[in-house]
Design an enzyme around this catalytic site. Structure first.
Site, PDB file in Angstrom:
ATOM      1  N   SER A  65      28.707  56.849  -9.549  1.00 31.12           N
ATOM      2  CA  SER A  65      29.590  57.921 -10.028  1.00 31.12           C
ATOM      3  C   SER A  65      28.924  58.784 -11.088  1.00 31.12           C
ATOM      4  CB  SER A  65      30.894  57.327 -10.567  1.00 31.12           C
ATOM      5  OG  SER A  65      30.660  56.471 -11.678  1.00 31.12           O
ATOM      6  N   ASP A  66      28.288  58.156 -12.108  1.00 30.10           N
ATOM      7  CA  ASP A  66      27.710  58.984 -13.166  1.00 30.10           C
ATOM      8  C   ASP A  66      26.445  59.689 -12.705  1.00 30.10           C
ATOM      9  OD1 ASP A  66      26.340  56.592 -13.094  1.00 30.10           O
ATOM     10  OD2 ASP A  66      26.246  56.312 -15.255  1.00 30.10           O
ATOM     11  N   CYS A  67      25.687  59.061 -11.797  1.00 32.78           N
ATOM     12  CA  CYS A  67      24.514  59.740 -11.241  1.00 32.78           C
ATOM     13  C   CYS A  67      24.939  60.945 -10.407  1.00 32.78           C
ATOM     14  CB  CYS A  67      23.695  58.768 -10.389  1.00 32.78           C
ATOM     15  SG  CYS A  67      23.052  57.358 -11.309  1.00 32.78           S
TER      16      CYS A  67
END
Length: 781
Positions: free
Chosen positions: A499-501
Site C-alpha cells: 500500500s505505501d509503495c
C-alpha cells in the site's frame, strides 16, 4: 573483484519488464586495478577494526564502483555554518547541489538507486543450510562467495561470542546457532576463527542451554537439517489448508507474510523431511547440546526457548493448543484412515507453493519464504525445473559490502540473491521504495532543471516498475489480492502489491507528470494512474487505516496465537500510520489533478484516513512507526498526511502536540537520535551516548517544517538544518550511521540510501518553506 550488475538477465530467468530493477553481484577475477583492489581491502580492514562500535557497513563497494562509472562533474566546496551565524539560502542551495550531484552519481542506468537493504542475522544462514541439504552448495556458492559469507558472519559476531537477531542486537540463540551451523557447513572448524571465534560461539550456545533453546522457526530449520528431531517441534499441520474459508483461522485470513512462511513449513512438517545424515550433521549433534543427543527430552524441548530470544512469550491458551495438537491430533493424523487426510493436505500445500513460485518469478515474497520454498520444491522433485528456476534467482538476494556478503531484506521480508557476490543476503532490495522517495526529495529542492537526466532515468524506472496485471489464474482462490496498478517494494517481477509503495510510487509519477516531457520523458497514461487508485482504495480498513499488503480479513484476537517468539503482530494484517499516510497523500494529489475520477469514494477514503491518523496519536503527541525507528518516523508520516489534507499549526491540536513532542526530543547539538530499542520496548529511547542520527534528524525537521513550527519559532529548525549542512562530507555524501529501519517491532533493517535521500529532502523543504516563502513575500511588497 566483485562487480555490481544492473538490469541483466541470465539462464533460467523470467521477467515481465526486461529485468529493470534487478541488481546482482558477480565475481570477476580479472577485474580492477591493483589500486582498486588495495582500496577495497583497506575499507574491509577499516570496517573490521571498528566493527564493535560501528556495526552497519557504509555500502562502500557499490559507491566506489558507481561513482567511477558515473561522473558527476565538479562538486562545489563544502559549506560550514558557525553556531553564531544564521543559515543562508546560498548555504542551503550549495549543500543541496553537492548532495544531489553525489547521489546522481550512484544512480544505476535503469533509473533506480542500488543500495543495501539488510540487517537481520537470520536470512543468510538458512540459505547455506538449504544448499547443503540439496547438495547444491558448491555449485551455487563459489569459493569467493563462501569467503565473503564467512567474512560477514565473523564480522557480526558479538564480543560475548554470540550472534544477534540483527546486527545491532544482543546475542540470541537464533542468530548464534544458525551462524555457527552455517560456518561449520562452509568449512570452518570447531576451533577456527580469529581469537577462537568458533569455540567462543559454541560456548555461548552451550552456556544458554544449547540448541534445544532455539525458537520455533529455528527448531524447524535444524530439524530439516537433521540436527534436531521433529518430535521437538510444535505441530504445523498442513491440514489447516483444508479448512473451510469461513473459519476464523483459515490461512487465507492471515497476514500474507505469515501465511507464506508457514505454507512451506507445513509442507515440510507434513513430510517430516530430514536432509542427509552426514558426518558433519552427526558432529553438530554432539557439538551443540549439553547432553547426549539420544537422551534429550524432545517433548520438553518444544517449549524451551532462550530468554534472550523470547520477545513474544506464548500465552497459556496457545501452549494448551500446541499440547493438544502434539499429544492428540498428530497421532491420529498419522494413522489410517486419517493419514489420507494428511496426504491430501500436503498436496494442497505444495500446490500453493507452486502458485507463489510462478507468480513471483521464483523470487517469492521474501528471503525466509524463498529458502523454505526452495527446499520444498527440491523435496517434491530434486530434478525439477522448478528447483532449477529457484537456484537461478538466488543471486537477486545477495548484497556485497565491505563487511561481507549478505542477503537483502525486502520489506515483505524479502530474501533472494545468492550467486555471484561478496554480499549480504538481502531480500532483493528496496529499489522502488527508494526511487519514489528520492524523486520527491530532489523535486523538493527546486533544482529540477539542473538534474533532468537523473529525474528522467528515475521516471523511467517508476513507470517500468508498476505492476501491470493481477496475479495469474484464479488468484482469489489462492488468497491473493488485486495487484494491477500497484507498485512493489522492489521491482515488478516480484509482483506483490504494497500500500505505501503504491502510494509513494503514485505520488512520484503524478508529480513528474506535471513537468515538461522534454525534461523527464512522457508521463504515464491516465489509465495506469486509475489502476493505482483502484488498488489503494481496495486496501482501506473499516477504521480508516491502511494495512501493508492485503485487506484486513481476520479477527484481532487471533494474534494471541502468534507462534513466533521473536516477532510481534505477525499473524494478521494490521493498519499502519505510515501506510495510511502514504495512501492519503497520493489520493489527495490525485484528486487535485483528476477531480472527477471516483470522487465520492476518494473523498470518503480521505476523510476516514485523516480520522484514523488523528485517533492513533499517542498522548505525548507522537505516533508509533512500524517500518522505521520509531516515534520519529511514525510522526513524520502522520504530520505529512495531516498537512497535505489541509491541517496546520493553527487549526490542528494534533500538529501542535506533534511539534511539542519533537522539540522535547531535540538534542543539544540540534539533532535527533532514536534507538531501535524504542521499537522493541515501545518507549522513546535516545541512541547510546545521545548520539545524533542525520536521517532521523531529517524526519524530525520535515515534520516541524510541514507542521508550521518555522512560523512560530524557527530557531529549533535552523539549529537542525545547520547540523545537516555541517555534517556533509567532502564528497557531498553523508555518513552512514545507525540503522533506521525496522519490522515486526523486533528486527532492524538498514536502508543505505536514506542517508542521502532524507537530508536532501529536509534541506529542500526548508528552502521552500523559509526562503522561497520569504522571497515571495518580499517581491509582493
Amino acid at each position: 573483484m566483485w562487480k555490481l550488475k544492473i538490469a541483466e538477465g541470465g539462464d533460467g530467468l523470467i521477467s515481465v519488464n526486461n529485468f529493470i530493477g534487478r541488481q546482482h553481484w558477480e565475481f570477476d577475477p580479472n577485474a580492477g586495478t591493483p589500486q582498486e583492489r588495495a582500496e577495497i581491502e583497506r575499507v574491509r580492514q577499516e570496517y573490521k577494526k571498528n566493527r564493535f562500535c560501528i556495526k552497519q557497513s557504509a555500502d562502500l563497494l557499490m559507491r566506489m564502483q558507481l561513482t567511477k562509472e558515473n561522473t558527476c562533474g565538479t562538486i562545489p566546496p563544502k559549506v560550514n555554518v558557525r553556531d553564531t551565524e544564521h543559515v543562508t539560502e546560498k548555504a542551503v542551495i550549495t549543500t543541496m547541489r553537492r548532495a544531489i550531484s553525489l547521489f546522481s552519481s550512484i544512480q544505476a542506468h535503469d533509473g533506480h538507486w542500488p543500495a543495501e537493504s539488510a540487517g537481520p542475522l537470520f536470512f543468510l544462514q538458512p540459505l547455506v543450510m538449504a544448499l547443503y541439504i540439496t547438495g547444491s552448495l558448491n555449485a551455487v556458492l563459489g569459493p569467493e562467495h563462501q569467503k565473503e559469507i564467512i567474512r560477514y558472519l565473523y564480522n557480526h559476531q558479538n564480543e560475548d561470542g554470540g550472534w544477534g537477531f540483527h546486527i545491532e542486537g544482543h546475542s540470541t540463540m537464533f542468530g548464534s546457532a544458525l551462524s555457527y551451523i552455517a560456518l561449520r557447513i562452509l568449512g570452518e572448524g570447531r576451533e577456527d576463527g580469529e581469537d577462537r571465534a568458533m569455540a567462543r560461539g559454541r560456548k555461548w550456545i552451550l552456556d544458554h542451554d544449547g540448541l534445544e533453546a532455539i525458537p520455533s522457526w529455528g527448531k524447524l530449520l535444524v530439524a530439516v537439517l537433521g540436527v534436531y528431531e521433529w518430535s521437538g517441534c510444535n505441530p504445523l499441520p498442513p491440514e489447516i489448508w483444508l479448512m473451510p474459508k469461513y473459519t476464523p483461522i483459515h490461512p487465507g485470513k492471515m497476514l500474507c507474510y505469515c501465511r507464506l512462511v508457514y505454507m512451506p513449513m507445513s509442507y515440510l512438517y507434513g513430510k517430516r523431511f530430514v536432509g542427509p545424515l552426514t558426518e558433519l550433521i552427526i558432529s553438530l549433534r554432539e557439538e551443540m547440546y549439553n547432553q547426549p543427543y539420544d537422551q534429550i527430552n524432545w517433548n520438553k524441548s518444544r517449549s524451551t526457548v532462550a530468554k534472550e530470544d523470547l520477545y513474544y512469550p506464548h500465552p497459556l491458551m496457545q501452549d494448551m493448543l500446541w499440547a493438544s495438537l502434539y499429544h492428540v491430533a498428530e497421532p491420529l493424523l498419522n494413522c489410517w484412515p486419517f493419514s489420507m487426510l494428511r496426504e491430501k493436505a500436503v498436496e494442497v500445500a505444495i500446490n500453493h507453493i507452486r502458485y507463489e513460485d510462478e507468480s513471483s518469478r521464483y523470487l517469492c515474497i521474501g528471503s525466509v519464504e524463498k529458502v523454505l520454498c526452495l527446499i520444498a520444491r527440491w523435496v517434491e522433485d530434486p530434478n525439477s525445473e522448478a528447483y532449477k528456476l529457484h537456484l537461478a534467482r538466488i543471486p537477486d538476494y545477495f548484497w556485497l559490502a565491505e563487511d561481507g556478503l549478505k542477503i537483502q531484506a525486502n520489506r515483505n521480508m524479502h530474501m533472494t540473491s545468492y550467486v555471484n557476490s561478496l554480499k549480504k543476503l538481502q531480500s532483493f532490495g528496496s529499489q522502488l521504495w527508494d526511487a519514489a522517495l528520492a524523486i520527491q526529495a530532489i523535486l523538493s529542492c527546486n533544482l529540477s532543471d539542473e538534474y533532468g537526466p537523473t529525474l528522467r532515468k528515475a521516471h523511467h524506472f517508476v513507470k517500468a516498475s508498476q505492476v501491470r496485471e493481477n496475479p495469474s489464474g484464479d488468484f482469489k482462490a489462492m488468497h491473493r489480492h488485486i495487484s494491477k496498478g500497484a507498485w512493489t517494494f522492489s521491482m515488478q517481477d516480484q509482483g506483490w502489491q504494497v500500500s505505501d509503495c503504491t502510494g509513494e510510487g503514485l505520488k512520484a509519477a503524478l508529480l513528474l507528470s506535471q513537468m515538461s516531457p522534454d525534461l523527464i520523458g512522457d508521463k504515464m497514461e491516465d489509465e495506469r494512474f486509475y489502476d493505482a487508485v483502484d488498488v489503494i482504495l481496495s486496501l482501506q480498513s473499516s477504521n480508516g487505516g491502511f494495512p501493508a499488503w492485503e485487506p484486513q480479513r481476520a479477527y484481532r484476537w487471533l494474534e494471541k496465537f502468534n507462534p513466533t517468539e521473536f516477532f510481534e503482530d505477525t499473524l494478521i494484517e494490521m493498519e499502519y500510520v505510515e501506510c495510511t499516510s502514504s495512501a492519503l497523500q497520493s489520493l489527495i494529489l490525485f484528486r487535485k489533478l483528476y477531480p472527477k475520477h471516483r470522487r465520492k469514494e476518494i473523498d470518503h477514503c480521505i476523510s476516514k484516513a485523516i480520522r484514523y491518523i488523528e485517533k492513533t496519536q499517542n498522548l505525548d503527541g507522537s505516533w508509533f512507526g512500524c517500518w522505521g525507528i520509531c516515534y520519529t518516523y511514525g510522526t513524520w508520516f502522520a504530520v505529512k498526511g495531516l498537512t497535505d489534507s489541509g491541517k496546520n499549526y493553527s487549526n490542528s491540536p494534533a500538529l501542535r502536540k506533534a511539534c511539542n513532542f519533537l522539540l522535547s526530543k531535540q538534542l543539544p547539538n540540534g539533532g535527533w537520535g532514536e534507538s531501535y530499542l524504542s521499537s522493541q520496548n515501545k518507549v522513546y529511547t535516545n541512541l547510546k551516548g545521545n548520539r545524533v542520527n542525520l536521517v532521523q534528524t531529517s524526519w524530525a525537521l520535515m515534520s516541524l517544517i510541514d507542521a508550521g513550527q518555522v512560523e512560530i519559532d524557527p530557531t529549533p529548525v535552523e539549529r537542525g538544518i545547520r547540523l545537516l549542512i555541517n555534517s556533509q562530507m567532502e564528497d557531498g555524501d553523508f555518513a552512514q550511521q545507525e540503522i533506521t529501519g525496522v519490522f515486526m517491532r523486533n528486527c532492524t533493517l538498514n536502508y543505505s540510501s536514506y542517508r542521502n535521500i532524507f537530508p536532501i529532502w529536509a534541506l529542500g523543504e526548508y528552502r521552500r518553506r523559509v526562503f522561497t516563502h520569504k522571497n515571495q513575500m518580499l517581491s509582493s511588497i
